[in-house]
Enzyme design. Structure first.
Site, PDB file in Angstrom:
ATOM      1  CB  ALA A 169      42.232  40.824  33.569  1.00  0.00           C
ATOM      2  CG  HIS A 182      45.957  50.317  36.888  1.00  0.00           C
ATOM      3  ND1 HIS A 182      46.937  50.435  37.870  1.00  0.00           N
ATOM      4  CD2 HIS A 182      45.178  49.490  37.309  1.00  0.00           C
ATOM      5  CE1 HIS A 182      46.876  49.316  38.729  1.00  0.00           C
ATOM      6  NE2 HIS A 182      45.553  48.572  38.342  1.00  0.00           N
ATOM      7  NE  ARG A 220      41.817  50.456  39.508  1.00  0.00           N
ATOM      8  CZ  ARG A 220      41.465  49.606  38.570  1.00  0.00           C
ATOM      9  NH1 ARG A 220      41.309  49.827  37.548  1.00  0.00           N
ATOM     10  NH2 ARG A 220      41.648  48.258  39.129  1.00  0.00           N
ATOM     11  CG  HIS A 231      43.575  50.152  33.492  1.00  0.00           C
ATOM     12  ND1 HIS A 231      44.364  49.113  32.969  1.00  0.00           N
ATOM     13  CD2 HIS A 231      42.634  49.644  34.427  1.00  0.00           C
ATOM     14  CE1 HIS A 231      44.115  47.778  33.681  1.00  0.00           C
ATOM     15  NE2 HIS A 231      42.925  48.328  34.267  1.00  0.00           N
ATOM     16  NE  ARG A 247      37.350  49.448  34.923  1.00  0.00           N
ATOM     17  CZ  ARG A 247      38.239  48.556  35.419  1.00  0.00           C
ATOM     18  NH1 ARG A 247      37.772  47.525  35.649  1.00  0.00           N
ATOM     19  NH2 ARG A 247      39.465  48.896  35.224  1.00  0.00           N
TER      20      ARG A 247
HETATM   21  C1  SIN Z   1      44.285  45.747  38.577  1.00  0.00           C
HETATM   22  O1  SIN Z   1      44.722  44.194  38.558  1.00  0.00           O
HETATM   23  O2  SIN Z   1      44.855  46.304  39.229  1.00  0.00           O
HETATM   24  C2  SIN Z   1      43.509  45.887  37.291  1.00  0.00           C
HETATM   25  C3  SIN Z   1      42.128  45.570  37.729  1.00  0.00           C
HETATM   26  C4  SIN Z   1      40.936  46.259  36.982  1.00  0.00           C
HETATM   27  O3  SIN Z   1      41.475  47.130  36.096  1.00  0.00           O
HETATM   28  O4  SIN Z   1      39.997  46.069  37.218  1.00  0.00           O
END
Ligand code: SIN
Length: 543
Positions: free
Chosen positions: A71, A256, A302, A363, A398
């Site tokens: 992460a 993502h 997202r 993701h 999310r």
């Molecule tokens: C990111 O750093 O973009 C991912 C964070 C996430 O998926 O919560």
């Protein structure tokens, strides 16, 4: 557990992947068994141990091999003075598109600041402001800066390290690495009594436990393009369905928007906090495009950004778009995003001159094993937390960085409740006797590596960012065909079991995505592009 839901028939799968014979197996005993070493598993183990239980924590590879470790962005929590619990709750509910469980959202968000401070006390190296408070960044969908980060963009590593150190302080926690959990064992009454797995010596071993916590993480590896490490093959999802647990919302795989796209190199996450700090998306003609798709442009949710990138790639006929960070100060970039900086340098990308090629990839699995507000699954003595669980926090989409938060809150919850069950359990006279035979199959054997590569391409093509009825139906037909030649076999190593698990999990995703004939959150049906609140403001459950 009676949340209203549309029911889907669960996949027909053999109860266990391997034969079981207690008379011929190595066996261990514990109060509480935790499977998985991400934030949720580690936090659960710490909690169960501090409640006085003997805990065994097993993980598939090393403790560090988890989605948590990778992460970057951080952990979302109300830490800034101008922020509020109500605002974080509102953003989470809005992003979840009508199917979050509001009580869960309130519980998780309210517990956040205390648990983040606890991590700080346990040595997590959160980045601080000049005045010494925890520094917070923006991510899409958040109306306040509330994403706490550590060691720049090495947040996951910093948090996991602190939790690993803490867990190691407990003499009643035994960590077993390189243990592949194959199946949850249930007794005749359907109660979870342990797990069968393979240890590092390639022997089958049973761990009998008074309570079991599944914290096995995600399933990004079901897709050709993913930010996830090798371990994220959906094993916990498939294990749970074989054991008879209820799974839900499997259609909600979050993509993502920005992973580094360099043909031939493995994909790597490029954190959303970069866009939170001003990075701009450009098409291959170097034109910004996000404002055409959403008023919040780069900071749109997202799913909107992922689809906008896909659309732009189609319009420009290219394999990627670009992220422009040329306006960032080089020194600041290297300090704030050390992981990405090193990665880019290794590909000779100079951020002051060059654009970063990116495209979306799988993701985060939003759906999973249904739990109640106490982290209990529908199987007695089996708990789930982290990415493998569906608690109701995320709804259909999310909010970035809410997952590490959920892992902490529900890891602690699962640890507390699993410990309570273990303490109440009656003393057993000795190890249970258990036998499960599997007849030998004479069907031809498929090459599992080949099936896996084809499966991941199929899922990317047909159950990816945009979906349609016909390809989803075809996907299920193809998977069912492969299953005939793969699920009937008895494998003796992780590659075979992973292949079996990935087929089962993928089939559920395709089936659920076909059933939800609307577009909501991360699930976008090109043939049903509208949200349909009349029929689908509801969960889909495999029963
Ligand atoms: C990111 O750093 O973009 C991912 C964070 C996430 O998926 O919560």
């Amino acid at each position: 557990m009676t949340t209203k839901a549309i029911k889907i028939k669960r996949p027909e799968v053999r109860r266990y992947l391997v034969p079981i014979n207690t008379a011929a197996s190595q066996q261990m005993f514990t109060d509480c068994l935790v499977i998985g070493s991400g934030i949720a598993g580690l936090r659960a183990a710490i909690e169960a141990a501090s409640n006085g239980c003997e805990v065994i924590l097993v993980c598939k590879k090393r403790l560090q091999d988890s989605n948590t470790w990778h992460a970057q962005g951080g952990i979302a929590s109300v830490l800034a003075n101008d922020d509020s619990i109500a605002s974080h709750v509102k953003d989470t509910l809005k992003t979840g598109c009508g199917i979050c469980d509001a009580e869960i959202v309130e519980q998780v968000v309210a517990d956040g600041p205390g648990l983040v401070k606890e991590l700080l006390d346990w040595g997590a190296e959160f980045d601080k402001t000049a005045t010494g408070s925890i520094s917070v960044s923006f991510e899409g969908g958040h109306s306040h800066a509330r994403v706490a980060h550590a060691l720049g963009d090495n947040t996951g590593r910093a948090l996991a390290d602190a939790l690993i150190k803490k867990a190691r302080q407990f003499e009643n926690v035994t960590v077993i690495e390189n243990f592949f959990a194959i199946d949850i064992i249930t007794n005749d009454a359907g109660v979870c009594i342990g797990v069968i797995g393979q240890n590092s010596k390639s022997s089958t071993e049973i761990i009998w436990a008074k309570s079991v916590i599944l914290a096995t993480g995600g399933a990004g590896r079901l897709y050709r393009e993913t930010t996830n490490p090798d371990v994220a093959t959906g094993d916990g999802l498939a294990m749970a369905v074989r054991a008879g647990a209820i799974l839900r919302d499997m259609e909600f795989m979050q993509f993502h928007p920005t992973t580094l796209y360099i043909a031939g190199a493995s994909r790597a996450l490029i954190t959303e906090t970069l866009r939170g700090e001003g990075a701009i998306l450009l098409d291959t003609n170097h034109k910004p495009f996000m404002a055409e798709y959403h008023p919040n442009a780069e900071l749109a949710p997202r799913d909107v950004v992922s689809r906008a990138i896909l659309d732009t790639m189609l319009k420009t006929g290219s394999t990627h778009v670009y992220l422009d960070v040329r306006h960032f100060k080089k020194d600041y970039f290297a300090k704030r995003f050390p992981f990405i900086n090193e990665l880019l340098v290794s590909f000779d990308i100079d951020i002051s001159k060059d654009l970063i090629p990116v495209r979306p990839s799988a993701h985060y699995m939003i759906g999973g094993i249904k739990t109640d507000r106490q982290a209990r699954t529908s199987i007695a003595n089996l708990f789930a937390c982290g990415e493998v669980a569906s608690t109701g926090l995320h709804g259909a989409n999310r909010l970035g960085s809410n997952s590490l938060l959920e892992g902490l809150v529900y890891g602690r919850m699962a640890g507390t409740n699993a410990a309570a069950i273990a303490k109440k359990a009656a003393k057993t006279a000795g190890p249970p006797k258990f036998k499960y035979d599997i007849p030998k199959s004479d069907r031809s054997r498929l090459d599992t590596e080949d099936v896996l590569n084809s499966l991941r391409s199929l899922m990317w093509r047909n159950a990816g960012i945009t979906r349609m009825a016909k390809p989803l139906a075809e996907t299920q037909e193809i998977i069912t065909f492969w299953e005939r030649y793969v699920l009937d076999k008895i494998f003796d190593s992780p590659t075979g079991w992973e292949c079996q698990n990935m087929l089962t999990a993928s089939l559920m995703i395709a089936k659920a995505a076909e059933t939800r004939t609307e577009s909501r959150g991360v699930h976008f049906r090109s043939d049903h592009p509208q949200i349909d609140d009349t029929n689908f403001k509801i969960h889909l459950e495999f029963e």
